[in-house]
Structure formats: C-alpha cells, structure tokens
Design a protein around this motif. Structure first.
Motif, PDB file in Angstrom:
ATOM      1  N   GLN A 944      40.130  34.856  33.670  1.00 61.99           N
ATOM      2  CA  GLN A 944      39.553  35.201  34.960  1.00 61.99           C
ATOM      3  C   GLN A 944      38.558  36.339  34.763  1.00 61.99           C
ATOM      4  N   VAL A 945      37.535  36.377  35.636  1.00 67.14           N
ATOM      5  CA  VAL A 945      36.450  37.343  35.520  1.00 67.14           C
ATOM      6  C   VAL A 945      36.270  38.028  36.862  1.00 67.14           C
ATOM      7  N   ALA A 946      36.032  39.324  36.840  1.00 71.35           N
ATOM      8  CA  ALA A 946      35.731  40.091  38.049  1.00 71.35           C
ATOM      9  C   ALA A 946      34.422  40.826  37.851  1.00 71.35           C
ATOM     10  N   ALA A 947      33.625  40.899  38.931  1.00 74.49           N
ATOM     11  CA  ALA A 947      32.346  41.606  38.892  1.00 74.49           C
ATOM     12  C   ALA A 947      32.496  42.970  39.531  1.00 74.49           C
ATOM     13  N   ALA A 948      31.649  43.900  39.121  1.00 74.98           N
ATOM     14  CA  ALA A 948      31.714  45.262  39.655  1.00 74.98           C
ATOM     15  C   ALA A 948      30.314  45.729  40.020  1.00 74.98           C
ATOM     16  N   ASN A 949      30.254  46.546  41.082  1.00 79.42           N
ATOM     17  CA  ASN A 949      29.023  47.243  41.456  1.00 79.42           C
ATOM     18  C   ASN A 949      29.385  48.655  41.882  1.00 79.42           C
ATOM     19  N   LEU A 950      28.473  49.337  42.560  1.00 79.59           N
ATOM     20  CA  LEU A 950      28.733  50.719  42.942  1.00 79.59           C
ATOM     21  C   LEU A 950      29.917  50.836  43.893  1.00 79.59           C
ATOM     22  N   ALA A 951      30.193  49.748  44.641  1.00 78.13           N
ATOM     23  CA  ALA A 951      31.303  49.815  45.589  1.00 78.13           C
ATOM     24  C   ALA A 951      32.643  49.616  44.910  1.00 78.13           C
ATOM     25  N   GLY A 952      32.651  49.132  43.688  1.00 83.12           N
ATOM     26  CA  GLY A 952      33.904  48.938  42.983  1.00 83.12           C
ATOM     27  C   GLY A 952      33.982  47.574  42.348  1.00 83.12           C
ATOM     28  N   VAL A 953      35.181  47.275  41.871  1.00 80.80           N
ATOM     29  CA  VAL A 953      35.422  45.986  41.216  1.00 80.80           C
ATOM     30  C   VAL A 953      35.853  44.982  42.259  1.00 80.80           C
ATOM     31  N   GLY A 954      35.207  43.829  42.233  1.00 77.15           N
ATOM     32  CA  GLY A 954      35.506  42.807  43.210  1.00 77.15           C
ATOM     33  C   GLY A 954      36.744  42.018  42.875  1.00 77.15           C
ATOM     34  N   THR A 955      37.049  41.061  43.694  1.00 79.28           N
ATOM     35  CA  THR A 955      38.218  40.213  43.489  1.00 79.28           C
ATOM     36  C   THR A 955      38.014  39.338  42.260  1.00 79.28           C
ATOM     37  N   PRO A 956      38.997  39.259  41.391  1.00 73.39           N
ATOM     38  CA  PRO A 956      38.829  38.384  40.215  1.00 73.39           C
ATOM     39  C   PRO A 956      38.729  36.918  40.635  1.00 73.39           C
ATOM     40  N   SER A 957      38.119  36.158  39.782  1.00 69.25           N
ATOM     41  CA  SER A 957      38.008  34.732  40.047  1.00 69.25           C
ATOM     42  C   SER A 957      39.375  34.077  39.900  1.00 69.25           C
ATOM     43  N   PRO A 958      39.571  32.907  40.471  1.00 73.24           N
ATOM     44  CA  PRO A 958      40.841  32.194  40.250  1.00 73.24           C
ATOM     45  C   PRO A 958      40.996  31.863  38.772  1.00 73.24           C
ATOM     46  N   PRO A 959      42.225  31.732  38.316  1.00 75.31           N
ATOM     47  CA  PRO A 959      42.421  31.401  36.897  1.00 75.31           C
ATOM     48  C   PRO A 959      41.734  30.086  36.534  1.00 75.31           C
ATOM     49  N   THR A 960      41.142  30.047  35.360  1.00 76.99           N
ATOM     50  CA  THR A 960      40.493  28.833  34.891  1.00 76.99           C
ATOM     51  C   THR A 960      41.541  27.817  34.485  1.00 76.99           C
ATOM     52  N   ARG A 961      41.072  26.631  34.191  1.00 76.93           N
ATOM     53  CA  ARG A 961      41.983  25.669  33.577  1.00 76.93           C
ATOM     54  C   ARG A 961      42.309  26.153  32.153  1.00 76.93           C
ATOM     55  N   SER A 962      43.268  25.582  31.556  1.00 82.92           N
ATOM     56  CA  SER A 962      43.731  26.042  30.243  1.00 82.92           C
ATOM     57  C   SER A 962      42.788  25.573  29.134  1.00 82.92           C
TER      58      SER A 962
END
Length: 1619
Positions: A944-962
């Motif tokens: 899973q990947v989460a993006a960040a900006n000046l406001a903070g870290v956003g919600t992580p993406s849903p888990p990928t397939r295996s």
C-alpha cells in the motif's frame, strides 16, 4: 345558510339545496307544519335525481288511494310491491295504509340509480323478494336488491340492474331535474340519526366512511346525488353531498316494520296521518305545476354550466409493448376544452410523434398510448375547462414486465430499454458497475426568470445494452419530479435538468444520482439564483416559498419567506394576492402591508380552489410578485382527507339505520376548547372545536370580543357567520388585552357562548431572532469560502440564515444566498481568487430578520490545503529474488498543495492470511516508482502507498493484490509506467511515460502507443505508431472532439514487445475555454523568447519549462523570468543546439500546458527577425515617387509603415540638403507615415537626384528618385501641359472633346461635354471655317453640346469645330471628318442602316413577285446584293433590283417555278455583311404566284376596258335655235359599243339628233336647231367585255332676248362613270 358550490351559484336549475324563490316559498309553509312530525328515511337504493320520478312527453301520474305508473303503456297492479327498472313502479294495492304517492319512472333513465327497490309499508310478510324487470329485455337483470326496513333479513342478491336502459333520452334531463328538486322539500328536516355500519361477509367489507341515515314518516322515494351519471369537481361534489345529509333534504324512503308489534303500531300511525298526506298531495301537485312553468321561463343563457364527466377514464394494467386507450365522456356548455396530463405534465403529441394519439369527437375524448413501456406507468389526468370552471378526472396506468425467464423474440433487438428490475440481475453480467461523471455541471449562477440547464455525461462500464440506468435528481436531498418548472431528459449518455423559469425557490444543492442495480454514484453542485431586476429602482426583491397552511372552509393561512435583498431601505411589509384557479384575476387580500410572514386570508368560497402570491414593499416601491403557491381548496380538513384517501370511490358497503325520533330544531350548544393559536400586532387567530349538541344540521359561528376586565362583548362578524372552526380577528388595538368567545348558530337559533379565552395582549408573540455569533470563514477552493457560525439563541420557528459577503474595505455587500439555509455552515461561491473577503450573517423567521452579526475576519480566497487522496493503480514493475519495484499513479486529489513524497508499506501473506504492515521507506520518495529491498524470495506480499503534502500524510491506498517475489526471466521488457497526458486539445494530446524498470535481456529499442475509446472493448485497442519510437513522448493526433479515450504504452527490444502499461485515466479530447498556447517573441533588442500565460493559477502554482519533455538542467542557454501569470524563457544565443520541443506546464492547475517546436526553418526565421530588430530599418510601404498635381505641380512622396512622433526626415537634392521654402513645400505625417515635398514648377535646373532620408529612433532608411534626361524632360512636359490645362479649365472648357455617334435613326450626332458654363457662355459651330447657323441656342443641359446631321452623306465631309467663349476665356475643339475618319463614320452609318433593315417580305404585283425590306435611311455607300439559293443573282430585264425611298427591293417579273428557293439580301457596310433571308418556296411561292396571276389579269382588264378619253363638257348652255355639236374620243380593245342617253333613256338618232361613231375612236353628237325641250341630262356609254364607262353632261337651252347666236362650247372632260 350553506355556501353554494361554484356550479350552483350561477345556475338555478342546478341548485338543489337552494331552489328558486317561488318554489321555496310554496313549500316553506308545509315544512313548518310538518316539522314536528317524524319521517321515515331509508337509503336502500339512493335514487338519483336524473333517474327519479318524471313524466316524459306528456305522461301523467295519477294520485289517489290506488296509484299506477305507466311506462310504454303498461300498468302493473300487484298485491305485492314490485319495482321496475325501466320506469314503472307499482305500489302494493292491498297495503293497509296506501302510500298515497306514486313514482313514474322514465323509459330512458339509467337503471333507476343502479338499484330499484320495492318497499312494503305495512306488511311484514309482503315483498320478501322484489323483482326488477327490464322492459324489452329477454331476462331479468343479473342482480336485484330488495331492502325492507325492519324486515327480519336482507336479501343478499337483490340488486337489480337495468341492462338495456339509456340515460337521458330525448330531453329527459330537464324534467328529471324538476322532479328531483321537488323531492328535496317533501319532508321536514329531521334530527341527526345515529351513524352505524353494517358489513356482511367479505363481499360487503366495510369501507372508510359512513353515509348517515335518518328515520321519518314519509313514504316517498327519491335520491341524493349519484357519482355515476354526472360527477362534479370532487371537492365541490363532496360538499354538496355532505350538506344534503346535514340538512336532511333529498332523502326519503318507505318504512318496513321489523316485528308484528311494530307493524301494528305503525299501522295506527299511518291512519292518523291520512289527512296530512291528502293535504300534502294537493300541495305537491301545485308545486309540480309551478315548477314546470318556472323552468319553461328559464333564460337560455342560464343553461351554461361547468364541465362534468359523464364517464370518467378508467385505470388500466397492461403488459409492455401493448397499446392502451383511455376514454372519457364530457358535458358542459360552452363545450369544454380537454387537456391530457401525465404526472401533471401536459402531453404534447408533437414532441412524441407516434407515441400518443389524442382524439375528441362529440363530447367523447380518448388518449391512446402506443407500445407502452415501463416509463408510461403514471397517473394520467383529463382536465376539462370552460368559462364556468375546471374539472379533472384521474386514471392510473400500470405497465407490467415479464419476470423470470423471458422470451428474447418478444423484444425488438436494439430497441428495448431493459430495466434492472427485469428478470436477470445485472450482477449476472458484471460484479460491479463503474459509473463515471464527465463534463459535469459546476456551481451555477442564474437569475430569476432565466432558463438554466444542468447536465452531466455519464459513462458506465461495462456497457450492457439491455440494462439502462435509473436517473434521479435531488434538490437539497429531496427527489425532484417533473413539472412545468422542471424538465428532465436522459439521452442515453447525458442527463440534463432544465429549470424553465428559475426562481429563488430553485436555489440549492442539486444532486444527480445514477443507479445501476445495487450500485449507484452521485454528483452534486450548488445552484444559485439571483434576484431579478426590480421594476422600480430601490424596490425590494420578491418573497419566496409561498405556502398555504391550515386551509379550511372559508379561510387559509398564507406563509412565506422574507427576501435577502431589501433594496437599500427596510421592508415595510407585504401584500398578499389571491386568484381563483381557472381565472386570471388577482385581488389584494390586505389593505395595509403586514410585516409578519404569515397572514390569514378569510372570505374564501367553500369548494373553490385558490392560488396565492406575495409582494414586498419599502419606501421605494413594490417588488415583483413571488412565484405562486400550489393550489389549495377551501374545504374542511376532514373532507379533504376523505377526498385524498378516496377521491372517487363508489359506496359499496351496507348501512344499518337506527330509528331516532326527530325533534324540533335543536339549538346548538357552545363550542369547546377555544384558544388563541397565533397573535400578532395585526391579528389574532382563534381555534375551537364544534359543539357536541348541534342537532342534525350543520352549524356556523359568531365570534365575540371584549376588552379584558370588562363584560362589554361585541360581535366581530355581525353579518355573516363563519363556517370554519378557525377565525382571524383584525382591527385590534396594539398593546391592549382582549378576551374572546364563540357562539354556534343554525336555523333553530343562536346557542350559548363558549367559555371566554384568557386575556390576550395584542402584539407579536413571536420575537425576531437574535443575532448569530462567531462568524468564522475558512478556505475552501479558489472561488469559495466555508462560513460557519453559532446559531441564534432562543430562536423560535427559525426559517434559516442569510449570508452576505464583501470585499474588505469596499463597503459593498452582496448576498451569498437568496434562499435561507438551515444549519450553521454554508459555502459561499463565486468569489474572486486572491481577494480578501469579510462575511456577516443574519437569522430569519416569520417575525422578520435579525440584525446583522458582527463582521468576520478578512480571509484571502484561495484553495484550502488538505491531505492528498490515496494513490491508485499500484503495479509491480520489476521483480528479482530479494526486491521488487512498485509503480503507481498520482492521487486524484492532491489537497491543494504539491505532493512532497510517498510512503510505501508492505506485508507478507502466508496461506492467504496477511501479516503486519512494515514500512519500506522512512524518508518520503518523490518518484512514483520505488524498489523495496530485503524481501524474501518466493514469498507473497501485499503493498500500500500513501501520499504526503504540507497538510500531512494522506490515507493509504487499499492493499494491492498479492505479488510473489521471484526472479523475472522473461526476454521482453516490462511495462512502462507513470503515464501522463498533457497539452490536451480537441484533436490531439501529448502522452508522456517513463521507461520500464525491467528491460529484459536486451536494451529497449522503442515504444508503441495504443489508444481506444473509453467505452470500446479491449478488441478495439489500436497502435498509434506503426514503427517503434525512441522518444518517451508522443503527440497523438486525429482524435475526435468530445470523445473519451484511454492510452497505454508497450516497450520493445530485440526479443519482442513487452507487456502493456496500465491504462491512463479517461481523457476527453477537448480544448477547454481560455486555453492559451506558447508564443514566440523577438523584442527590440533582438532577444528571442518563448512566452506562456496562465489565468488559472493558484498562489502555489509554478511554471515548469522543459525541452523535449525533459527538465531543462543547462540554464546557460536559456534565461527564465516569471511575473504573475506570465513566464518567459529567453534564448541567450539561439543555435542548432537549441533545436527541439519546448513545453511549459503550470502546476496546481487542471492540466494547463502548451509547447512550441523550434526546427531549422523556424530557427532561421527567428534569427532573421532578431537581426532586423537588432539593426532596425524604417519599413516603407512605398518608395520615393513623383506625380503631377492639378496645377502642374510636382509632388515627391513616400510612405513608411509607421513613424513615431520623434521621427525625422532629411530632403536631399544632388547631395545637398534642401529646406522648406518658396520653391519646396515639405510635410511629414507621423500618423500615416506619409512624407511629401511639392514643387510649383519644374525648371531645367531641377534635373538631378532626389533623396528622402528617414530616422526614427534607432531605425533608419532612405529612398531616392533619379530625374535625368528623357525621364526629366517627359515629366517637365507633362507638368507644363497640366499647368496649361488648369488655366484652361478656369473658364468654360471641354471635359470631353468633340466626337460623333450615329443614332438609331441613322443620323450623325456631333457632341462634346463641357464644364464651368454660365448663362453668358456662347457656343459656335463651324464647318470648314464657315459658321453653321443653329436655329436655337443650346441650353447646355447635362453639360452636353450636340449638332445633329440628318441623312449624312459625302457632302457632309469636312472639318468641324466648336468654340466656347465668355468673359473668362474661350476653349475650342475640332473634329476632322475627312479621309479615313470620314470613311469610319460612313461605315458606322452604313452599319446602322444595315442593322435597321427589316426582315424580307413578299409582295405580288401585276408584273411578278417583289421581295423587299425597309431601312431607316438609304445611302448609296451601302452596297446591296441578292443571292438565290446561295448563288449571286444576275440582274436582267426579268430580274432586277432597286431602291425606292427607304425600300430595297428585288423584282421578279413573270415568275416561274425555277424562281423558287431561298433568297438572301446582303448589306455590306464597308466592314461587315448583314443578311436578311426569305424562303420563297412551297406555300409561300404558291400564294404569291396566285396573287400575281390575279393582279396580272386585273391589269389587262384595266388596260383594255372601254373608256371615254374626254371631249365632253359638264354643262352646255345654248340659245334656242342654235345647233349643238359635241365630240369625244373613246377607246377599248375590243372596240367598245357606244350608246347615247337622255335623261337615262336611250337616244335614237334622227334628223334632229345626229349620232356618229367613227373608226371605233371618235363619237359625235349633233343637234340642229335646239329648242327648250332639248334641255336635259345627256350621257354617253361605252362598253366592251372588260367593262363600261359613262360620261354625263347637261344641256340647257335658253331663249335669248337679243340676237340669235350659235354657241360654241369649250371642250371639257365631262362627268365620267365606269361600270
């Protein structure tokens, strides 16, 4: 007195409760006497008025101890009572107390109110079964109904229906009405009976309402209104029925005993009333006669009545694809106009061709719906209207679909819209539908009265043709239904909602919801509606949301919302207007404005419907009216509830009637629960409950008031009592306390008052809300701000809040909403980006608007910063034994700030069970690809990947397939990643990507770009490029505007083409409004630069320049400069190293980007332009030139493209500067760039080179003109000539010199055009130096002088001259008409003559046939020749040519057949041959030859006929006795015969008269010794075979007085006559 329904108020013959005064007065006395006596009523069959007892066409009813009814001549007497449905009613002859009444039933009545009943008055055993016979029918009707009041049991199947009856036969209607009117007044008013309901088994299930029945002693059967025959408006009809029940009028029935004891008791009572019934019969007979006479006198105009449905449309349930037809029959006068509605929207057959067919014929109306589908399921309304009112009837249509398995052949392929409710679920086709909104409607701003349209394109994947979405629109969370204000449309791809006439009520949050099975997606945007311009400056805006509350019989409370805009001055109040439905007349309800936003409107007419509107007023004027309210009917709430639950349900239950002895009119008791429900400073509203004791009648009320502390009661409604248990009391003194009470009244009198209310102070009980607090604005977007506040304390009946915004420091406030919003949060849209705004709020309720809150702090309008949304489309780009490379797409929402990095997490998955998340990186990574190390080989992982900006870290993406961590060994490269499209236009875009992380066994050699339309299947992927490209970008052209596309990229190496990348997000090919391109510019210093401008920037946006879509790292060749929304990239030294594609993108925008390509050709152009700018020249439109002016002056001039105000010019002649003076006049026009120098005269010393030298700032230029040798001499001569010409033109002169023209008459006209002529100017003509005398002076009309020469010939050759002269000078002009000039003129004259020649014609003569043509004028110079059959004619004595006057002819003497053929006349004018042709053959020749023969014979006859050549006098006077000798010559061939006559009688020769005829040529007449008897008229007649001729002369003999003389008369021609 009860209120009249609208259909009774104007037409007395429809008024059943309020009859004509004469009829009412006739029965009033009888009613008073009978009031104390009881009457028996039974409701067995409800005999309808139109089927009640009536005589038709003179039928009579006999009243007596034994009564009989006649129908079709039949009479029925029975020992048992029987009822006949076709108009006969027989009463039991052996009953103990005869009914004394008979009823004659009309043949045409419609089944006598559906049920005919036989009633036995006295006998308990009689009439156990009553039979209904239909006259003329073959069998008894299906069911008969026998009701016997008080009998032991009721027959279950005794309803008799007449199957063959015909309603209203031949004028029966009027007579039915008259008899019906009498039935209402036959019995006295009875008190209210106990209401009860009898239900028997399931078929007689109880219904929701009870018809009250009353007992009495009358034996007459009549009826109340029946809904089957003529249904009125439902509300009005219900009121009429209820009033009839309440008053006890119109209902009577026979009474049947229930036991033997009751039978005996009733028998005794019947004998007692025998005398009364006898009197009643006599009164009834008189009443019938008076009523019939009255209706005969009715004015025809009063027959006008409102629409009535005889047959209403019936509801249907049909299958899909079937047709259905709704029918109704309608009456009314004037003929009503019927309109069909579907869900209250008028049906337009033109917008749905073939779908609907509407027909109207002779009062029968139909609506046919073809091929019904599920969307046709609706409520349909037939609305009829004429000048007397409006009436509607409703029918429902349900279209059913087949469920479960379905037959595909039943449907037409490609044409069926299969809903999700159809048997097969959409889950059978797709596990999930992806619903996307593109081309979405944004926050919209409109104005009242405008048409607004909201639209959104919907893309659904997968696209299953059999399943179509359900489209729903919501406003503020409330589902919107189509109406005249709102229209909806779904094209299959785009959903639109149109506000046909926007109002502030339409303002709100609009939501489009698209439903596919269990899935739905929705999109929302706010719509703002601004106030329309006021009709008067400064007037307030219109109120809104006008509603009707607490509607009752004669009053309603109208409420509304105050507007946000008061026009600059406080609102003084509001005016309320009402309008009756069906009319257009508005009337004002209040005389003075009311400030409270509720107002009770009284004085309504029961049963009628009304609409209302409200207008605001301030000191500047009155606002435009609000949108009208929904219609409301003036009805009792209970009646309205019954109508809504059962609008037209027939009565199907059964009734148990309980006897209750009637009493005298009961005075009603006092009302209860009287209290004040609303009090303002303008009015007080009272409410109460009706009394428990009120008798059988309806009650009305009087309201009384008194000042608190006194007992001085005053009646408020002194004239008219009110009907509703509500009342508004006006005209109260503000601040005083009042008490109120209510009295009930009916016909029996006025009851006792109710308990008085508590003291009520007149004043507004509802306070204006307090000021809201804590106004806090927060950033939202570039054009909106979120405003929050704390609600008003202790606010009652709060309607909402108005928010206003102002640019800080401007002092100008604008409303942010025009419809009050509830809650304490609102988003203010439409603000200017970058401006500082302040806000304020005020609350509103019915009492008014609060004060403004304190102003908020100023806030700059810019996008708020939030954490980004999750990245998506995470995929593995490379995998080795201990690491994996992930790639992903940037979040769709970046949160208003640039993304500073990404965080990657991973976890192990063992046997399908995921483990704990682990961080792959501690520091954020900026790329959208990352290698995760230290993984376990052959282990399965999720990421899973989460993006960040000046406001903070956003919600992580849903888990990928295996994914399994293992070494990739494939030879082809992996997928490219990080696809990005930019520079999107209507037909192209640029696609960027990054190379694959895994390259395979060999390096990547190129890429393929694939494209397909978004809605297309995977089979439609196609490659954009046929050959692989090395670049990591590609401009894709040839796109279709408005179409959505997907892209992917594949990498290739020597082993082959690898796996495609993930697809891009859908992108629509369109050029967005305001799109700008990179522009190249070269400044005055020769600096070449690329410039890009953006007007969509936020405060954090930046310009990013790149070359060949790679970041520009070497800034030694470019200098960047950004100011505001403009950025410039300037080349320091443009060269071959700078060739490429330069692009510029703007961050934090919606993809704003553009590019510019610099190739070799463009570089050369830019360098040339740069050199020109660096070393500028003054551009010239024209080089130095010379031209002559009117006076022979010479003008030297040139023109530059442009000159500034500082430009300078040096004038040089032969390398010496010349200046402005007497000889040279110089001028420079800086606006036009014109430079000129003028010289009055060119002298020999002026020969040389002229140069103009220009300098404008840094730019210079010069231009030279060389005037040497022949060039100078020619210019000098022309200047001298021009100068002379100018002097010549100062006096009279020739504009056009003397010339000639040949007129259409072939005359020669010499003419010239002159100018500068005055009255004293003379003109003289000369030829060869001799003056030509002109008869008239020339008037110089149109400035033209002419000399006409007619019949021009060689003698007119010569030199012509014309001279103009006066005191200013003279001018002359010569024309030489000699030699060649004369020849040319003669040729033109000949040409005109030849052209004027007519077509050849034929003329027969005595000599032969002549061919001829006429010309206007003949001239010998015109050469004429003739051709016969294309051969020139040789002229002989027989064939010759000539000219006679203007006739040119060819004479053919003694024609023969050889002369037939085509003849051509050739006219040669010296240059051209003109021809005229004639075909002398066939009939033309024959006719001409015949005419020639005739003329020839006539000529011979004329030539050889007998004739007298002369010699005889006309008169001979001779003396008596003298001798007379006359001789004449005659001629003729053959020789003519000669005869002499005297007085027309032959004269015989004798000695006295000697007649001689010598040689056939001379004839003499001699008379010797004439005497008076010889006087007379003599004639000589000559004759041969060709003709005769006579010559007369007169001989007069006189007797002389003197000497006799012989007279010798002089010869004379004589009087000749030919025969």
């Amino acid at each position: 007195m009860m209120a009249l329904p609208f259909y009774q108020k104007h037409h007395q013959h429809y008024d059943r409760a309020y009859r004509h005064k004469e009829l009412e007065s006739t029965l009033s006395q009888y009613q008073k006497e009978e009031k104390r006596k009881s009457a028996v009523y039974s409701h067995g069959s409800t005999a309808y008025a139109h089927g009640s007892a009536a005589y038709r066409h003179g039928s009579a009813a006999a009243y007596g101890h034994e009564s009989a009814a006649y129908s079709h001549g039949s009479a029925a007497y029975g020992h048992e009572s029987a009822a006949y449905s076709h108009g006969s009613a027989a009463y039991d002859h052996e009953s103990a107390a005869h009914s004394r009444r008979s009823a004659a039933y009309s043949l045409g009545s419609e089944s006598l109110s559906r049920m005919s009943a036989a009633y036995d008055h006295e006998s308990a055993a009689h009439s156990r079964r009553s039979a209904a016979d239909s006259l003329g029918s073959e069998s008894l009707s299906k069911r008969s109904a026998a009701y016997s009041l008080g009998s032991e049991s009721l027959s279950k199947s005794s309803a008799a229906y007449s199957l063959g009856s015909e309603a209203y036969s031949h004028g029966l209607k009027d007579s039915n009405i008259m008899i019906e009117d009498r039935s209402y007044k036959l019995s006295p008013k009875a008190k209210r009976a106990k209401q009860s309901l009898f239900s028997e088994e399931k078929e007689n299930k109880a219904i929701d309402y009870v018809v009250p029945m009353f007992t009495g002693r009358q034996v007459y059967v009549s009826g109340i209104t029946d809904t089957e025959e003529e249904r009125i408006k439902e509300s009005a009809a219900y009121v009429a029925r209820r009033n009839l029940f309440a008053t006890g009028e119109g209902i009577s029935a026979t009474r049947v005993a229930t036991s033997s004891s009751m039978e005996e008791q009733h028998e005794k009572k019947s004998r007692k009333v025998a005398i009364r019934e006898s009197a009643e019969r006599l009164a009834l007979k008189k009443t019938l006669e008076e009523t019939e006479e009255f209706h005969r006198k009715l004015n025809e105009d009063k027959l006008l009545h409102a629409p009535e449905f005889v047959i209403k449309p019936r509801s249907h349930t049909v299958w899909e694809k079937q047709n259905v037809k709704l029918h109704c029959t309608l009456t009314g006068w004037p003929e009503p106009r019927l309109t069909w509605y579907k869900n209250n929207v008028p049906i337009n057959v033109h917008t749905h061709p073939g779908k609907y067919i509407i027909e109207s014929r002779y009062g029968m109306h139909s609506l046919e719906i073809n091929k019904c589908d599920f969307e046709d399921t609706a409520q349909y309304r037939a609305s009829a209207m004429n000048v007397k009112g409006e009436l509607s009837a409703y029918a429902s249509l349900v279209v059913k679909r087949y469920k479960g398995e379905f037959d595909e052949s039943y449907f037409h392929a490609g044409t069926v819209t299969m809903p999700l409710s159809f048997g097969v679920s959409p889950h059978g086709y797709a596990s999930k539908f992806e619903i996307h909104f593109v081309d979405k409607f944004e926050v919209s701003f409109g104005r009242e009265g405008e048409t607004m349209s909201l639209g959104c394109t919907v893309i659904i994947h997968p696209d299953i043709k059999r399943f179509h979405p359900e489209i729903q629109w919501y406003r503020n969370g409330v589902l919107i239904t189509p109406s005249k204000w709102v229209q909806m449309h779904w094209s299959g791809e785009r959903a639109t909602l149109t506000l046909a006439h926007a109002n502030k009520e339409d303002e709100g949050l609009y939501t489009l919801r698209v439903i596919m099975g269990d899935y739905y997606e929705q999109y929302s945007a706010y719509v703002f509606v601004q106030d329309a311009d006021a009709e008067m400056p400064g007037a307030p805006a219109s109120p809104l949301d006008v509603e009707c509350l607490d509607a009752n019989k004669d009053y309603v409370i109208v409420s509304w919302k105050q507007p946000a805009v008061d026009g600059g001055s406080p609102i003084l109040g509001y005016f309320i207007d009402k309008c009756e439905v069906g009319t257009t007349h508005w009337s004002q309800c209040n005389e003075t404005p009311v400030k409270f936003a509720r107002f009770p409107v009284t004085g309504l007419i029961e049963g009628r419907s009304y609409i209302f509107r409200v207008r605001a007023v301030n000191k500047a004027g009155i606002s435009i009216p609000s949108r009208v309210s929904e219609p409301v009917a003036a009805l009792d709430p209970a009646d309205r509830a019954r109508l809504r639950s059962h609008p037209s349900a027939p009565w199907t239950g059964q009734i148990i009637v309980t006897e209750e002895e009637p009493a005298e009119g009961v005075v009603p008791g006092p009302p209860s629960d009287l209290h004040v429900i609303e009090a303002t400073k303008n009015y007080v509203v009272l409410s109460w409950k009706p009394p428990g004791e009120r008798g059988h009648e309806g009650v009305m009320y009087f309201v009384e008031k008194c000042i608190a502390g006194t007992e001085n009661w005053q009646r408020v409604n002194t004239e008219i009592p009110v009907k509703s248990p509500r009342f508004a009391v006006f005209d109260l003194a503000e601040g005083k306390s009042y008490r109120f009470r209510v009295r009930c009244c009916n016909s029996a009198g006025v009851g006792e008052p109710s308990e008085a209310t508590e003291a009520t102070v007149v004043g507004d009980k509802l306070d204006i809300p307090k000021v809201p607090g804590r106004i806090i604005p927060t950033r939202n977007t570039d054009t909106s701000v979120v405003v929050t506040w704390t609600e008003s304390k202790d606010a009652k009946e709060l309607v909402g809040y108005y928010i206003e915004a102002s640019i800080a420091g401007s002092g100008h406030w604008e409303p942010s909403n025009n419809n009050p919003v509830k809650g304490t949060r609102f988003i203010c849209h439409g603000l200017l980006t970058g401006e500082n705004y302040i806000f304020r709020v005020r609350a509103v309720n019915a009492a008014g608007l609060s004060e403004y809150s304190q102003e908020s702090e100023a806030i700059e309008v810019k996008a708020a910063i939030a954490a980004p949304s999750p990245p998506y489309d995470i995929t593995v780009l490379e995998s080795v034994h201990d690491s994996m490379v992930l790639g992903w797409k940037q979040p769709q929402i970046i949160g208003g700030a640039e993304i500073t990095g990404y965080y990657v997490n991973y976890r192990e998955v063992i046997d399908g069970v995921p483990g704990k998340w682990n961080e792959a990186n501690i520091k954020p990574i900026s790329e959208r690809a990352y290698r995760i190390h230290n993984l376990k080989e052959n282990m399965v992982y999720q990421f899973q990947v989460a993006a960040a900006n000046l406001a903070g870290v956003g919600t992580p993406s849903p888990p990928t397939r295996s994914f399994k961590c293992e070494e990739w060994t494939i030879a082809v490269p992996g997928p490219p990643h990080d696809l990005l499209y930019t520079e999107v236009r209507k037909d192209s875009l640029v696609l960027l990507w990054k190379p694959p992380v895994y390259i395979g066994r060999n390096p990547v050699t190129g890429y393929y770009v694939d494209v397909k339309e978004t809605e297309a299947t995977d089979e439609h992927w196609r490659s954009v490029n046929e050959k692989p490209i090395a670049n990591k970008f590609l401009k894709v052209s040839g796109l279709k505007e408005g179409v959505s596309y997907l892209f992917r990229v594949r990498a290739t190496n020597q082993a082959g083409v690898g796996k495609p990348s993930d697809t891009t997000d859908p992108v629509i090919a369109e050029t967005r409004p305001g799109t700008k391109e990179v522009e190249v510019d070269v400044d005055d210093n020769g600096v070449i630069s690329l410039n890009f401008e953006c007007d969509q920037m936020s405060s954090d946006s930046k310009f990013v320049w790149s070359k060949n879509y790679e970041p520009i790292e070497d800034e030694s060749r470019l200098a960047f400069d950004t100011k505001g929304g403009k950025s410039k990239a300037a080349f320091k030294d443009l060269g071959e190293d700078d060739l490429g594609i330069y692009s510029c993108a703007v961050t934090d925008t919606d993809g704003v980007s553009s590019s510019y390509t610099i190739d070799e050709e463009e570089m050369k152009r830019l360098l040339a332009l740069s050199h020109e700018r660096k070393f500028p020249t003054v551009p010239l439109k024209s080089e130095l030139a010379a031209e002559l002016l009117e006076k022979g002056q010479v003008r030297f001039w040139l023109q530059a493209e442009k000159l500034s105000g500082n430009a300078k010019v040096n004038f040089v002649f032969n390398d010496k500067e010349i200046v402005n003076g007497e000889k040279y006049k110089m001028k420079v026009d800086h606006n036009t760039g014109l430079v000129e120098m003028i010289m009055d005269k060119l002298e020999d010393s002026d020969e040389g080179t002229y140069t103009f030298q220009l300098q404008d700032g840094k730019a210079t230029n010069q231009s030279s003109l060389v005037l040497i040798g022949d060039v100078f001499k020619k210019l000098q001569d022309e200047a001298d000539f021009q100068r002379q010409e100018w002097f010549r033109k100062q006096g009279p002169h020739f504009v056009e010199y003397l010339g000639w023209e040949v007129t259409a008459d072939c005359n020669v006209l010499l003419k010239c055009k002159v100018a500068n002529i005055k009255k004293e100017t003379h003109i003289v003509w000369y030829k060869d130096g001799r003056e030509i005398m002109v008869d008239e002076e020339h008037d110089f009309k149109d400035g033209v002088c002419t000399l006409l020469i007619s019949e021009f010939s060689k003698k007119d050759a010569g030199i012509y001259e014309v001279i103009l002269k006066d005191d200013r000078g003279k001018d002359k002009s010569k024309l030489k008409l000699v030699e060649a000039a004369f020849a040319d003129l003669m040729n033109e004259v000949c040409r005109k003559i030849a052209v004027s020649a007519t077509e050849l014609k034929i003329q027969s003569t005595a000599e032969g046939i002549r061919l001829f043509s006429f010309v206007n004028y003949y001239l010998e110079d015109l050469r004429v020749s003739w051709l016969h059959n294309d051969a020139k004619i040789k002229y002989t004595d027989r064939v010759k040519t000539g000219v006679t006057g203007e006739q040119i002819w060819l004479q053919i003497n003694e024609p023969t057949p050889h002369d037939k053929g085509k003849y051509i006349m050739e006219l040669f004018d010296g240059k051209t041959t003109h021809t005229r042709m004639l075909d002398l053959s066939g009939q033309a020749f024959d006719e001409a030859f015949t005419e020639f023969q005739r003329l020839k014979q006539a000529a011979i006859a004329e030539r050889n006929r007998a004739r007298i050549l002369g010699g005889l006098p006309d008169v001979v006077t001779i003396q008596e006795g003298k001798a007379l000798n006359l001789t004449c010559n005659v001629w003729g061939d053959p020789v003519p015969e000669v005869t002499w006559l005297k007085n027309e009688k032959p004269l015989t020769a004798d000695a006295h008269c000697i007649l001689k005829y010598e040689s056939g040529k001379s004839a003499s007449f001699t008379m010797t010794g004439v005497n008076t008897i010889d006087s007379g008229r003599y004639s000589i007649l000559v004759k041969n075979k060709y003709g005769t001729e006579t010559s007369d002369f007169t001989v007069s003999v006189f007797i002389p007085e003197g000497e006799d003389e012989v007279s010798q008369p002089e010869p004379s021609k004589g009087d000749k006559k030919r025969v």
